[in-house]
Design a protein around this motif. Structure first.
Motif, short mmCIF file in Angstrom:
data_model
loop_
_atom_site.label_atom_id
_atom_site.label_comp_id
_atom_site.label_asym_id
_atom_site.label_seq_id
_atom_site.Cartn_x
_atom_site.Cartn_y
_atom_site.Cartn_z
N LYS A 25 40.73 39.69 53.05
CA LYS A 25 40.09 39.54 51.73
C LYS A 25 39.78 38.07 51.49
CE LYS A 25 41.11 42.24 48.36
NZ LYS A 25 40.78 42.65 47.17
N ILE A 26 38.53 37.82 51.13
CA ILE A 26 38.07 36.45 50.89
C ILE A 26 38.09 36.20 49.38
CG2 ILE A 26 36.08 34.89 51.22
CD1 ILE A 26 37.36 35.93 53.84
N PRO A 27 38.47 35.00 48.97
CA PRO A 27 38.49 34.75 47.51
C PRO A 27 37.13 35.03 46.87
CG PRO A 27 39.53 32.93 48.70
CD PRO A 27 38.95 33.85 49.73
N THR A 28 37.19 35.44 45.64
CA THR A 28 35.97 35.70 44.89
C THR A 28 35.72 34.55 43.92
OG1 THR A 28 37.26 36.96 43.30
CG2 THR A 28 36.18 38.22 45.03
N LEU A 29 34.54 34.54 43.33
CA LEU A 29 34.23 33.52 42.33
C LEU A 29 35.17 33.69 41.15
CD1 LEU A 29 30.33 33.84 42.45
CD2 LEU A 29 31.75 32.04 43.47
N GLN A 30 35.36 32.64 40.39
CA GLN A 30 36.28 32.68 39.25
C GLN A 30 35.94 33.82 38.29
OE1 GLN A 30 37.43 29.01 37.54
NE2 GLN A 30 39.07 30.26 36.71
N SER A 31 36.94 34.64 37.95
CA SER A 31 36.79 35.79 37.04
C SER A 31 35.69 36.74 37.48
CB SER A 31 36.49 35.32 35.61
OG SER A 31 37.41 34.38 35.20
N ARG A 32 35.44 36.81 38.75
CA ARG A 32 34.39 37.69 39.26
C ARG A 32 34.93 38.50 40.44
NH1 ARG A 32 29.09 35.50 38.94
NH2 ARG A 32 28.51 37.29 40.24
N GLU A 33 34.17 39.55 40.81
CA GLU A 33 34.49 40.29 42.03
C GLU A 33 33.53 39.94 43.17
OE1 GLU A 33 36.69 44.36 41.00
OE2 GLU A 33 34.62 44.37 40.30
N ALA A 34 32.55 39.08 42.89
CA ALA A 34 31.60 38.65 43.92
C ALA A 34 32.26 37.60 44.81
CB ALA A 34 30.36 38.07 43.27
#
Ligand SMILES: Cc1ncc(COP(=O)(O)O)c(C=O)c1O
Length: 470
Positions: A201-210
């Motif tokens: 799992k790669i980090p997503t943008l802040q407060s996002r699922e993208a």
């Protein structure tokens, strides 16, 4: 022929007329049927020894089974990601059974070409170009499975082996990197022998699922020389977030990976001019999953799978036998998916696309998005509820303002279901228990949103009875 079967055959017009009558009744009262209901206790009935005929089976179904069925095809069943069935798709589905074609092989009828035409029309609908070929499968899970299988074969090709011949153990470890993969990706990887643990799992943008593109690039940098599949999401289930498909596709210029896009329902954003930018870059994927029994509103079970490497696809799914023939340039469907014999499921989609066209289907999508945003605004104004994310497209993700633990959220969801007005399902978003209202049904109207909003408020009474807290 058994006399009861012979009687059904000679009486088929009357019997099908009665079935049609049942169907019209069921469709006409769909909005009055509970959106969902608790499964009733049931008594298993033994196989009848004697033949009784269709009328007896229809009567028994009407009495024993139909009352316990949900209004899942109706306007206020908004759990999971669930579409209904447009009138034309129902007609196409009925005729699928009447003609009972097996599109497996292309030597006995033009039925497979109806599927080829349907696939091309779907590609046009989503802006997918001629580099991609498609085939119909039973659902998005199967579409993800087929796409990832082709990716696995491609990884083998890079290493000079045919995984389809020598087995996955010869490939060695494969890495699947993704921001917010759907659970069906893990299931597909388990079935493919790649394994659920292959997912990074790669980090997503802040407060996002993208996915965070810089983090994705970092991961690719660390995996140079390894076997890598990137799974991008075009529409996550909780918040309908979209990965930046153009940026991900661009990374292919510098890194070697198979790009699979799970666009199960997000692909339909392409039909809404205001939201179509979200799907930009979709056709740069090597394989694409799009569900049809969700936002296209055709009956279960139906999805489409697109890929750019039909040659690899036929290597994997080829069913080589003297009687089926070997796959040629335009391979028969038997050589393209796990299925062998199957129904001509494209008919329901062909009927709906050719009855309502791009405009008819775009209207459904745009209306659903509008209604979802309206409900999102209403929830934002209700102090006892709170949104877990902005309503990006067609799913409202929210929770209880006060102590949204598992027990309380489940008790609230059960109360909502038991009121019968709307059905929604629970989730966990960013570690918080919540609920999702997924708008996909072609019938849902502004009046339904009024009823849904009122029911969500009424159901807050669940709190008045004590529930276990965790
Ligand atoms: C993004 C996504 N992928 C895959 C699936 C699996 O779909 P299906 O149930 O048709 O296999 C879903 C279902 O909700 C989904 O939302």
């Amino acid at each position: 022929m058994h006399p009861i079967l012979a009687a059904d055959l000679s009486n088929v017009d009357v019997l099908l007329e009665k079935t049609r009558h049942h169907a019209v009744q069921a469709l006409g009262t769909l909005q009055d049927r509970p959106a969902a209901l608790a499964p009733r206790p049931f008594q298993l009935k033994r196989l009848p020894d004697e033949a009784r005929g269709l009328q007896a089976a229809l009567d028994e179904f009407t009495e024993r089974w139909s009352p316990g069925f949900s209004g899942s095809a109706g306007p206020r069943y908004l759990g999971f990601v669930t579409g209904g069935a447009t009138p034309a798709s129902v007609a196409g589905d009925w005729l699928t059974s009447v003609y009972d074609q097996n599109p497996t092989a292309g030597i006995d009828s033009s039925a497979p070409d109806l599927e080829r035409e349907t696939v091309r029309q779907l590609a046009d609908l989503f802006g997918i170009g001629a580099d991609h070929n498609g085939v119909l499968v039973s659902g998005a899970t199967m579409s993800n499975f087929v796409g990832l299988a082709i990716g696995r074969e491609w990884l083998g090709e890079l290493r000079g082996i045919r995984v389809s011949d020598v087995g996955v153990s010869e490939l060695g470890k494969a890495h699947v990197i993704s921001g917010t993969p759907h659970s069906s990706i893990y299931k597909a990887l388990s079935m493919l022998g790649i394994g659920r643990k292959a997912v990074h799992k790669i980090p997503t943008l802040q407060s996002r699922e993208a996915v965070d593109i810089a983090a994705l690039e970092n991961a690719l940098e660390g995996l140079v020389g390894e076997s890598v599949i990137v799974v991008a999401s075009a529409g996550t289930v909780n918040t309908v977030d979209f990965d930046d498909l153009i940026a991900i596709a661009k990374l292919k210029e510098r890194y070697t990976f198979w790009l699979h896009v799970d666009a199960a329902f997000g692909a339909f954003a392409a039909l809404s001019p205001a939201d179509a930018h979200l799907t930009k870059g979709l056709d740069q994927a090597d394989s694409i999953c799009i569900d049809l029994h969700k936002w296209l509103n055709v009956p279960y079970d139906s999805a489409v799978q697109f890929s750019k490497r039909r040659d690899l696809q036929t290597r994997i799914f080829m069913n080589a036998s003297a009687y089926l023939g070997m796959p040629g340039d335009n391979p028969d469907f038997v050589h393209l998916t796990p299925e062998n014999s199957r129904r001509l499921r494209a008919m329901a989609t062909w009927f709906s696309l050719n009855a309502y066209g791009r405009a008819g289907h775009a209207e459904i999508v745009e209306r659903n998005i509008r209604l979802a945003r309206d409900l999102g605004d209403r929830i934002a104004r209700e102090t006892r509820l709170k949104l877990l994310a902005p309503t990006r497209l067609n799913v409202v993700c929210f929770t209880l303002a006060d102590n949204p633990n598992e027990a309380r959220v489940n008790a609230y969801a059960k109360e909502i279901r038991d009121l019968g007005v709307v059905f929604i399902t629970t989730t966990v978003h960013a570690g918080t228990w919540g609920l999702r209202v997924a708008f996909c049904n072609w019938r849902t109207s502004a009046a339904d949103v009024e009823m849904i909003a009122a029911s969500l408020v009424t159901a807050l009474r669940f709190d008045q009875v004590p529930v276990a807290t965790t």
